[in-house]
Design an enzyme around this catalytic site. Structure first.
Site, short mmCIF file in Angstrom:
data_model
loop_
_atom_site.label_atom_id
_atom_site.label_comp_id
_atom_site.label_asym_id
_atom_site.label_seq_id
_atom_site.Cartn_x
_atom_site.Cartn_y
_atom_site.Cartn_z
N ASP A 206 0.84 -1.20 0.00
CA ASP A 206 0.00 0.00 0.00
C ASP A 206 0.88 1.25 0.00
O ASP A 206 1.90 1.29 -0.69
CB ASP A 206 -0.94 -0.03 1.22
CG ASP A 206 -2.33 0.47 0.88
OD1 ASP A 206 -2.46 1.68 0.65
OD2 ASP A 206 -3.28 -0.34 0.82
N HIS A 237 -3.81 5.71 3.56
CA HIS A 237 -4.51 4.49 3.18
C HIS A 237 -3.81 3.25 3.72
O HIS A 237 -4.46 2.34 4.27
CB HIS A 237 -4.64 4.40 1.67
CG HIS A 237 -5.62 3.36 1.22
ND1 HIS A 237 -5.24 2.09 0.86
CD2 HIS A 237 -6.96 3.39 1.09
CE1 HIS A 237 -6.30 1.39 0.51
NE2 HIS A 237 -7.36 2.15 0.64
N ASN A 327 -14.54 -1.39 -6.99
CA ASN A 327 -15.63 -0.48 -6.61
C ASN A 327 -16.40 0.01 -7.81
O ASN A 327 -16.76 1.18 -7.90
CB ASN A 327 -15.07 0.73 -5.85
CG ASN A 327 -14.62 0.38 -4.46
OD1 ASN A 327 -15.01 -0.65 -3.92
ND2 ASN A 327 -13.77 1.20 -3.88
N SER A 403 -11.76 -2.06 -1.01
CA SER A 403 -10.38 -2.05 -0.52
C SER A 403 -10.35 -1.91 0.99
O SER A 403 -9.28 -1.98 1.60
CB SER A 403 -9.58 -0.93 -1.18
OG SER A 403 -10.19 0.31 -0.98
#
Length: 1030
Positions: A206, A237, A327, A403
């Protein structure tokens, strides 16, 4: 004297005019803001050279330098922790003008596996309004991706289509107080037993994490794989994901607080990453013997082979990978890679009411279509809305998205791994056995179908019980296909089986917990439970080698002819034997029998008029080609990547047809592979491929002599507009232009030519009313040829094509012209054509036209004529006609065979056609077919990348009309420049034309000067002669 001055002025003005003309013919090419200017021109392209074996980087460098001595390339140093270990790839920088030659030279080397551009990933992981790779029709830097997690609120409205009468629930029934997601899954029950994720190596790929973050007690290692000199998370994130997995703050507890966190910083602060960074990071994860890996990224390109194959290698090394499914919901066919890979645990999202989250991508997988059927994905779903996690420095916040659901499952997996004693952990746990525990323990939700929820909501405690007594085995997922279990078994439960139909394909995944490699020990066997089960005929295709950990088993279901009148249920099991080599310390081969239970509904064969055949064979999607969207009004999702299948982005239409009493079957092979006497109508919607000559002839015969109905929904096709849709891909340093339009109108015109019907090249937009129904025509085309005696409906629209926009501008900018868009005709069989398919596609629908489709099918199949559609005012008293040379023409600068199942291919009936014609040319074709090569398609390789084209010599391409542009120069010389072609031309083309014109001006100046010199000498000689005369 005056004359001489005027002549002198003219002499110098003319070349100046030529030079100015040269400048204006090439406007803005050298301005700093030009995309082609040196300031913004991308650097030399990095390429990944993959090798067949691992070696030290220095050895690979010496090997390349020793064998490729040509200039134009440089070794790119990769200063990261993975360089301590052997590697299987090199990164080199190649000069653009030498790219084709050097790639070929590298490819020839014996140790080289392949050479590919270094793709760039760009994610928008934190913005409240998630965006994808395209904004306002323009491509953003980086690899093509889809929107990932977003902030505290609803997902962006842009991702939700307006499906008119289709109701989409946005209900958010959240608890009054935000609950700990860990308590919802019962994690505290395992904590009380002493299981907290201890000694589990958890890799988080990430944006990094800060070393002194108070929420984490065991940050084992932080590594940076980006070009930035920092290990910290400056976006938040990566910290949030880590908090969901292993946070210890009371407000936002993670599932496995004692897990060892390995933070891989693979995204920059600008949210950019490269494939080469991932490859190095993956290699380091393998060397570090990571147990679980979470990857909350994804995109539609499952053909990025270095990335995809490295994921296979990751799982083959017994690393359990968990990834977000995407998404892009509520749209179907929107699974993201790598979550769509069978060896990865793909996670979808639900809300706290156990409803599938509107943002969660839906299946099926699209790797297999148009010539097969997709797999069930996601594997499981987990809570993904308003999940609490850690902030960058301290405190907690909530985020939503798949996510976010992905680290929920990754945390659960971490906790489950810690349940198994460390000394036997690797012998029992692997990507297949963990997926078996998750899908077998999952709780099936009552509302969603299998392509929305997979096995259901993950159940930590049930999976724990499964793992406690787990013995290595092979299983099939899904393990049941039950036609009585609706809506879970949609779309199968929506349409029973019957004799004479195309095979129904059910694609399952083999999970082999016995070993990373396995084999199918003989063909699968059907075991009917009763006598009626013998009416079912099943053919199988399957993976001969199961690696890594997974394979596929596809069932092709047909009812035998003797079951034409049977009504009832057929039940039984399909078994397949799997074996793997002995594990270390074992002597005997591991063996397991997989069981798939079938419970099928069968009805008598419906009458011909109620059977519709959907053409899937002539569909082309992204990847591999740049197939553009059907509605040009959609600016942020310009690729057609949802599969164009009855059960993906046309699933609402499929349900409508079933509700109307029609039975819809899928044709995944050429037209020669179906028996027209079985069907009322052949339905052609949004097709991009060409047609074999045999197909054109057969369809003509089927309509004229066999009474087959034909319903066609076309779409826009305009070469000039296609060339305006090009964009420069900074990853592959090549121009991308659409392979075709919204549909392949030239090919459709060939198909419809025997009936005197043809579409044009207008791009029409506007609202209209027909039969009392308000409709929207969204980037549809017009009908330009139609026979006398048919019924043709015209409406006023704006033409937004390049030529149409020019005409509108000349006529004050608001010119609407009546254009025919709907035609109905009796020609033996019944034919109905319409110029827009967007109204059937649930992806970007404005208003639906299901009512029109039903009326068209009622006509083509049942000969029911709607009074409005067949009114006298719509009847054609004379033929609508244009010359063939005025019809839309094919592009001549595209190697269409790279994407086509027809061009330069052999006509053959595939396994998705009736069993009796498998492997043949089709019905009544006994001679060997030939490869088709269309006139105008150059048989050249236009580049290594399927979306890219190589440099070609400067050439002018003739089209039916010149395109309009913003300048006079581009209007008349535009096709000589790279911004009007779908491939880059030599850099000289940017200055060649102006230079030539300027030189011509100088030559003209010199010519005038020579002429004046001669005239002066003549005058002087004449004066001397006259003076000598007495």
């Amino acid at each position: 004297m005056t004359r001489r001055n005027t002549s002198g002025i003219s002499l110098f003005v003319l070349p100046v005019i030529f030079i100015l003309l040269a400048y204006f013919l090439y406007p803005d090419k050298h301005t700093p803001n030009s995309p082609d200017s040196a300031a913004e021109r991308p650097p030399a392209k990095n390429h990944i050279i993959r090798f067949l074996q691992y070696k030290k980087a220095e050895e690979l460098r010496e090997y390349l330098e020793r064998n490729v001595k040509s200039g134009g390339w440089e070794w790119v140093e990769r200063r990261n922790p993975a360089m301590k270990f052997p590697t299987d790839f090199a990164l080199v920088s190649i000069e653009e003008q030498r790219e084709e030659f050097l790639v070929g030279e590298f490819d020839k080397l014996l140790l080289v596996k392949d050479v590919t551009p270094d793709s760039c990933y760009r994610g928008e992981v934190l913005e409240e309004k998630a965006v994808g790779a395209f904004v306002d029709g323009k491509k953003r830097p980086g690899k093509i991706f889809t929107a990932m997690s977003f902030g505290e609120g609803e997902p962006p409205a842009a991702v939700v289509p307006n499906t008119s009468s289709v109701r989409i629930s946005w209900r958010r029934n959240l608890m009054a107080q935000k609950s700990q997601v860990t308590s919802l899954f019962g994690a505290d029950a395992l904590w009380k037993k002493g299981y907290t994720g201890a000694k589990v190596k958890m890799a988080i790929f990430d944006t990094g994490i800060r070393a002194d973050h108070p929420h984490f007690r065991n940050i084992k290692e932080r590594t940076n794989w980006t070009s930035e000199d920092t290990l910290n998370d400056n976006l938040g994130h990566g910290t949030f994901v880590a908090g969901v997995i292993a946070g210890q703050d009371a407000e936002c507890l993670g599932f496995a607080p004692d897990a060892e966190i390995y933070a891989f910083r693979v995204f920059t602060d600008a949210q950019v990453s490269y494939t080469s960074w991932f490859l190095d990071a993956f290699n380091y994860a393998i060397a570090s013997q990571i147990d679980v890996l979470n990857l909350s990224i994804g995109g539609p390109d499952y053909l990025d082979l270095p990335f995809v194959e490295k994921v296979w290698e990751i799982t083959a090394n017994n690393i359990i990978m968990v990834s977000a499914i995407g998404n892009d919901g509520p749209l179907y066919g929107t699974l993201n890679n790598p979550a769509d890979q069978s060896d990865v645990i793909g996670v979808g999202g639900i809300d706290y009411s156990d409803h599938i989250a509107s943002f969660s991508s839906r299946g099926m997988s699209t790797w297999e279509i148009p010539h097969g059927y997709g797999r069930v994905k996601p594997d499981v779903v987990a809570y993904g809305r308003e999940i609490m996690g850690s902030k960058i420095s301290t405190g907690c916040k909530s985020l939503s998205g798949t996510s976010v659901a992905s680290p929920v499952v990754a945390g659960i997996v971490c906790l489950l791994v810690s349940v198994i004693p460390e000394n036997v952990r690797k012998a029992i746990l692997n990507p297949a056995s963990m997926k078996q525990a998750l899908v077998e323990g999952a709780s099936k939700l009552s509302g969603p179908n299998m392509y929305e929820q997979g096995a259901g909501r993950v159940d930590l405690l049930e999976s724990y019980e499964i793992l406690r007594s787990y013995k290595p085995r092979a299983t099939i997922f899904p393990s049941v296909l039950d036609y009585t279990d609706c809506p879970y078994s949609w779309p199968f439960c929506r349409q029973p089986l019957y004799a004479g139909a195309m095979p129904v394909i059910f694609n399952t995944t083999i999970l082999n917990g016995m070993g990373v490699i396995g084999y199918v020990g003989g063909p699968p066997v059907w075991h009917p439970s009763n006598e009626e089960g013998n009416l079912l005929s099943i053919h199988f295709t399957y993976s001969n080698v199961i690696w890594p950990w997974t394979g596929f088993l596809a069932l092709y279901l047909q009812i035998k002819e003797e079951g034409v009148h049977f009504s009832g249920e057929i039940e039984g099991n399909v078994t397949v034997n799997i074996y793997s080599p002995p594990a270390p310390g074992e002597k005997n081969t591991r063996r397991s029998t997989c069981v798939l239970h079938l419970r099928l509904k069968v009805i008598p064969t419906p009458q011909r008029s109620m059977r519709i055949l959907w053409d899937q064979f002539h569909n082309i999607k992204y990847p591999p080609g740049y197939i553009p969207r059907d509605s040009l009004d959609v600016r942020n999702d310009i690729l057609d990547w949802h599969g164009d299948h009855l059960h993906t982005n046309f699933h609402i239409m499929f349900n409508m047809l079933r509700d109307a009493g029609y039975y819809v079957e899928t044709l995944g092979s050429p037209f020669t592979c179906f028996d027209a006497n079985q069907y009322g109508t052949l339905l052609l919607v949004d097709l991009e491929d060409e047609y074999f000559p045999e197909e054109i002839q057969k369809l003509k015969d089927d309509v004229i002599y066999n009474g087959l109905g034909l319903a066609v929904f076309a779409d826009w096709y305009n070469v000039e507009s296609m060339m305006k849709m090009k964009f420069f891909d900074d990853n592959t340093r090549s121009w991308w232009t659409p392979v075709t339009g919204g549909s392949n109108v030239p090919a459709l015109n060939d198909l419809l030519a025997p009936f005197g019907i043809a579409f044009g090249d207008k791009i029409l937009n506007g609202d209209f009313v027909i039969n009392g129904e308000q409709s929207r025509y969204a980037s549809g085309t017009n009908i330009v040829k139609f026979p006398e005696g048919g019924y043709l409906h015209s409406f006023p629209f704006m033409d937004s094509s390049e030529s149409g926009a020019t005409q509108n501008l000349l006529l004050s900018g608001m010119n609407k012209v009546y254009s025919p868009i709907l035609g109905l005709l009796e020609f033996g069989g019944k034919i109905a054509v319409y110029g827009d398919s967007n109204c059937l596609d649930s992806s970007h629908m404005v208003t639906n036209c299901y009512w029109l489709l039903k009326k068209m099918l009622d006509f083509t199949s049942l000969n029911i004529k709607d009074p409005m559609l067949f009114s006298d005012s719509a009847r054609q008293d004379k033929t609508l006609h244009v010359d063939n040379n005025q019809l839309p023409s094919r592009r001549t600068d595209v190697n269409f065979s790279m994407y086509s199942a027809v061009v330069n291919k052999e006509l053959i009936c595939r396994s998705d056609s009736r069993f009796e014609v498998w492997g043949t040319k089709g019905y009544d074709l006994h001679v060997r077919g030939r490869n088709r090569r269309l006139p105008g398609y150059a048989s050249i390789d236009l580049g290594r990348g399927l979306n890219s084209t190589r440099e070609l010599p400067l050439k002018r391409f003739e089209f039916s009309r010149m395109k309009d542009d913003n300048s006079l120069g581009n209007k008349y010389l535009g096709y000589l420049y790279s911004d009007d072609l779908d491939f880059p031309v030599l850099v000289a083309s940017h200055w060649l034309i102006p230079a030539v014109v300027a030189i011509l001006g100088l030559v003209l100046l010199w010519s005038f000067w020579k002429i004046r010199q001669k005239r002066r000498r003549r005058r002087k000689g004449s004066f001397v002669i006259r003076s000598a005369i007495p």
